[in-house]
Design a protein around this motif. Structure first.
Motif, mmCIF file in Angstrom:
data_model
loop_
_atom_site.group_PDB
_atom_site.id
_atom_site.type_symbol
_atom_site.label_atom_id
_atom_site.label_comp_id
_atom_site.label_asym_id
_atom_site.label_seq_id
_atom_site.Cartn_x
_atom_site.Cartn_y
_atom_site.Cartn_z
ATOM 1 N N VAL A 99 3.997 4.095 -4.193
ATOM 2 C CA VAL A 99 4.137 4.735 -2.890
ATOM 3 C C VAL A 99 4.268 3.644 -1.833
ATOM 4 C CG1 VAL A 99 1.625 4.905 -2.584
ATOM 5 C CG2 VAL A 99 3.149 6.422 -1.294
ATOM 6 N N ASP A 100 5.201 3.870 -0.887
ATOM 7 C CA ASP A 100 5.401 2.946 0.230
ATOM 8 C C ASP A 100 4.718 3.527 1.466
ATOM 9 O OD1 ASP A 100 6.945 1.288 -1.349
ATOM 10 O OD2 ASP A 100 8.815 2.316 -0.823
ATOM 11 N N ASN A 265 8.649 -1.299 10.608
ATOM 12 C CA ASN A 265 7.200 -1.356 10.446
ATOM 13 C C ASN A 265 6.828 -2.068 9.155
ATOM 14 O OD1 ASN A 265 7.803 1.288 12.115
ATOM 15 N ND2 ASN A 265 5.677 0.736 12.534
ATOM 16 N N PRO A 266 5.716 -2.788 9.145
ATOM 17 C CA PRO A 266 5.240 -3.383 7.887
ATOM 18 C C PRO A 266 5.048 -2.293 6.845
ATOM 19 C CG PRO A 266 3.992 -4.215 9.758
ATOM 20 C CD PRO A 266 4.821 -3.090 10.274
ATOM 21 N N ASN A 267 5.404 -2.584 5.607
ATOM 22 C CA ASN A 267 5.338 -1.580 4.547
ATOM 23 C C ASN A 267 4.392 -2.049 3.448
ATOM 24 O OD1 ASN A 267 6.575 0.939 3.306
ATOM 25 N ND2 ASN A 267 6.862 -0.568 1.676
ATOM 26 N N LEU A 268 3.374 -1.249 3.199
ATOM 27 C CA LEU A 268 2.423 -1.528 2.117
ATOM 28 C C LEU A 268 2.841 -0.723 0.900
ATOM 29 C CD1 LEU A 268 -0.226 -2.812 1.124
ATOM 30 C CD2 LEU A 268 -1.407 -0.772 1.988
ATOM 31 N N GLY A 290 1.996 -4.719 -2.822
ATOM 32 C CA GLY A 290 2.915 -5.593 -2.100
ATOM 33 C C GLY A 290 3.016 -5.193 -0.631
ATOM 34 N N ILE A 291 3.520 -6.101 0.156
ATOM 35 C CA ILE A 291 3.711 -5.835 1.580
ATOM 36 C C ILE A 291 5.007 -6.491 2.033
ATOM 37 C CG2 ILE A 291 2.396 -7.863 2.330
ATOM 38 C CD1 ILE A 291 1.407 -6.110 4.705
ATOM 39 N N SER A 292 5.703 -5.785 2.921
ATOM 40 C CA SER A 292 6.955 -6.327 3.455
ATOM 41 C C SER A 292 6.987 -6.140 4.963
ATOM 42 C CB SER A 292 8.165 -5.625 2.811
ATOM 43 O OG SER A 292 8.129 -4.227 3.087
#
Length: 411
Positions: A99-100, A265-268, A290-292
């Motif tokens: 899930v993002d 937005n930052p994505n976890l 992960g994070i982007s």
């Protein structure tokens, strides 16, 4: 015979009009149960702009729905499966699900909440502006009726005076003191005043119908006179200015939200993976995290910021134009009131002189020293002077109400 025929015709018309007028006396109805404030509330509830109040609640609810979410955008679930069934067929399999979760940028949620607060604050200002509009309509309707009443009142007095003079002339004609032609002249004068009375009654009837249409009431408040409110600090309390201030505050909040427009937005990302190499191997399970985030995405928000800034600048310019308009209107109302008060002082003196002149002319006519035509001329002067005085008295009260409207005073 010719004169007698026309005399009978004139008398028949006069008595016919007199009968109709006396049978249909038109008067406005007044009620102690109705006040200016309650009447204004009724007009406010009937304003077309009242329906516009709902948009503020809809906008606030929609914005709150975004603000109260846990994530900055919808969470996205994904599932992947890989195998080599159509290739080597060694039994390779891989399952991956996750899930993002888009995260709020620093300050983004606070800006969104600030916008909700500004939208909520704009509704009361909009309602006050509508109440001021309703107050203006009430003031205009009431004083149009009052002016029409005065015109009917003065027309009635002029008709009664003419009718009394006609009766006096008729007695003197019968006594042989005046020629019969004077009776025709007096009758013609009575018919003319009766015609003006009918016009004034029609105008009052029309104004009352318009009043009933807009207010939903047939009666008028017993008290309609206003005292002029102090002009101190009216710019801080005028509903139209306050509404424009709230519009500017909302646009400033929208400009704050626009800073995050087109931002990434930052994505976890959180997921699990299940895989094996061939049929002889066991599945291997693993947990992924992960994070982007984006680099230098602020430039993509510049068009939205520029658009919001332009709308804000337009609103600020509109406020300056509105302030100038209100200043001009207030100055005009003040000058009109002062001018009318000066006119009333002069007209009052003129009316006293004219009424005295008419009484002297009437006495001369009674003594046979003046003909009827000259008496009628002085009567017209007296009627005109008295009517002008009464109209100015009502106009002063009307202009005081208009001055309060210019100051933004709500009834």
């Amino acid at each position: 015979m010719y004169v007698t025929k026309h005399l009978l015709t004139a008398f028949f018309i006069a008595s016919l009009f007199s009968h109709v007028t006396l049978a249909e006396q038109l008067e406005a109805e007044y009620s102690n149960q109705l006040s200016l404030a309650s009447l204004t509330e009724k007009v406010y509830q009937r304003l077309p702009g009242k329906a516009g109040e709902a948009k503020y609640e809809q906008l606030r609810q929609a914005n709150d729905a975004v603000t109260n979410t846990l994530f900055a955008a919808p969470a996205i679930a994904n599932l992947s499966h890989y195998n080599d069934a159509i290739g080597s067929s060694d039994g390779f399999q891989e399952w991956e699900s996750g899930v993002d979760l888009p995260l709020w940028l620093p300050g983004q949620k606070q800006k969104q909440q600030a916008l909700s607060d500004k939208i909520a604050a704009e509704l009361p200002a909009y309602q006050q502006q509508l109440r001021l509009q309703a107050s203006g309509e009430v003031r205009q309707l009431l004083w149009q009726v009052k002016l029409a009443e005065v015109q009917l009142e003065q027309a009635t007095i002029a008709w009664q005076t003419a009718r009394k003079l006609e009766q006096d002339v008729e007695h003197r004609v019968k006594a042989g003191d005046l020629p019969r032609t004077e009776r025709l002249l007096a009758s013609s004068n009575t018919l003319e005043t009766l015609s003006k009375k009918a016009d004034a009654a029609a105008l009052l009837k029309q104004q009352l119908k318009v009043y009933a249409l807009i207010t939903g009431e047939t009666a008028l408040p017993s008290v309609v006179v206003e005292e002029v409110a102090p002009a101190v600090d009216w710019k801080q309390t005028h509903p139209r200015l306050l509404l424009q201030d709230q519009v500017i505050a909302r646009l400033q909040a929208e400009m704050g939200v626009a800073q995050f427009d087109a931002a990434v937005n930052p994505n976890l990302a959180v997921g699990v993976r299940r895989e094996r190499g061939d049929f002889d191997e066991s599945f291997n399970n693993s947990l992924g995290l992960g994070i982007s985030f984006a680099f230098d995405d602020s430039r993509f928000s510049q068009p939205a910021i520029a658009k919001a800034g332009a709308e804000l600048a337009d609103a600020q310019v509109e406020r300056q134009a509105l302030l100038r308009e209100l200043d001009t209107r207030l100055l005009t109302r003040q000058q009109q009131l002062a001018s009318t008060q000066e006119q009333l002082a002069l007209v009052s003196k003129q009316d006293a002189t004219t009424q005295q002149y008419y009484q002297l002319q009437k006495r001369a006519f009674d003594l046979g020293e003046l003909n009827l035509i000259d008496l009628l001329r002085s009567q017209v002067l007296a009627n005109t002077s008295q009517s002008r005085k009464r109209e100015l008295e009502v106009q002063i009260k009307q202009q005081k109400a208009a001055l309060n409207q210019a100051l933004g005073v709500i009834l």
